[in-house]
Design an enzyme around this catalytic site. Structure first.
Site, PDB file in Angstrom:
ATOM      1  CG  ASN A   6       7.847   3.165  14.741  1.00 26.19           C
ATOM      2  OD1 ASN A   6       7.927   3.972  13.818  1.00 26.19           O
ATOM      3  ND2 ASN A   6       8.523   3.311  15.863  1.00 26.19           N
ATOM      4  CG  HIS A   7       5.521   6.368  16.950  1.00 29.86           C
ATOM      5  ND1 HIS A   7       5.868   5.912  18.214  1.00 29.86           N
ATOM      6  CD2 HIS A   7       6.670   6.778  16.373  1.00 29.86           C
ATOM      7  CE1 HIS A   7       7.177   6.064  18.378  1.00 29.86           C
ATOM      8  NE2 HIS A   7       7.696   6.576  17.279  1.00 29.86           N
ATOM      9  CG  HIS A  90       8.239   3.835   9.121  1.00 27.43           C
ATOM     10  ND1 HIS A  90       8.174   5.203   8.961  1.00 27.43           N
ATOM     11  CD2 HIS A  90       8.328   3.621  10.452  1.00 27.43           C
ATOM     12  CE1 HIS A  90       8.197   5.783  10.147  1.00 27.43           C
ATOM     13  NE2 HIS A  90       8.297   4.838  11.077  1.00 27.43           N
ATOM     14  CG  HIS A 117      12.984  11.032  12.771  1.00 27.24           C
ATOM     15  ND1 HIS A 117      12.234  11.749  13.686  1.00 27.24           N
ATOM     16  CD2 HIS A 117      12.311   9.879  12.591  1.00 27.24           C
ATOM     17  CE1 HIS A 117      11.179  11.051  14.058  1.00 27.24           C
ATOM     18  NE2 HIS A 117      11.212   9.905  13.399  1.00 27.24           N
TER      19      HIS A 117
HETATM   20 FE   FE2 Z   1       9.096   5.577  12.984  1.00 19.22          FE
END
Ligand code: FE2
Length: 198
Positions: A6-7, A90, A117
């Protein structure tokens, strides 16, 4: 190969690189008009072809289409290119990640969850021969809130005021999973990896 998430668009200068690189993969369910590729294929040291694809979950994340809309076509394309297929999913929700792993069981070598994470304790090989883990964990500083200095992340949550995040430094670990598979792509084992560095 390297997957993103997403980044992906956080750094503009990455966009031309995404167009050139045949090793960096971005989520398949971003807009079809965005740069980058959702599928990459490379040859392992023993000559086996390995395909890597990435999809993003839609709970709390911005995607152009839902991951289940296009995963079957994407996996079919990957399987036509290589016997070993690794799917990086993800996503935020454990349920969505488990559902994707079950849906793809028997069709890909591994469905590896990323984004949250925190390594989960469910690394396993599913009945159809697909390795899966809900989240492979984080390579980075674990004395933190998912990599950010804990006091800064906590301050933002307590006050609601935006804070400039800084990466933490302590308790650096390499985390991930080690998947063993047969030449036809069927997974034999799936073990979590967690190595303290500093
Ligand atoms: Fe992410």
């Amino acid at each position: 190969m390297l997957t993103l998430g997403n980044h992906t668009w956080a750094r503009r200068e990455l966009q031309p690189y995404l167009e050139e690189s045949d090793r960096v993969v971005r989520p398949a369910n971003f807009s079809r008009y965005a740069p980058g590729r959702p599928l990459a294929v490379a040859t392992a040291t023993d000559g086996t072809r390995v395909a890597v694809v990435q999809l993003m979950g839609w709970l709390f994340l911005e995607v152009a289409v839902g991951p289940f809309e296009l995963v079957d076509d994407l996996v079919e394309e990957a399987r036509a290119a290589a016997p070993v297929v690794v799917v990086d999913f993800h996503a935020e929700a454990t349920s969505e990640k488990q559902a994707m792993a079950r849906w793809l069981d028997g069709r890909v070598t591994a469905v590896l969850g990323t984004h949250t994470h925190v390594q989960t304790a469910d690394a396993r090989v599913l009945p159809g021969g697909t390795a899966a883990i809900t989240d492979a964990g984080m390579t980075g500083p674990h004395d933190s809130i998912i990599g950010v200095k804990a006091e800064l992340a906590t301050q933002r949550m307590r006050t609601g005021i935006p804070v400039r995040f800084e990466p933490a430094e302590g308790d650096v670990r390499i985390e991930g999973v080690l998947v063993e598979c047969d030449p036809d792509g069927r997974a034999r084992s799936c073990e979590p990896v967690r190595v303290p560095i500093a």
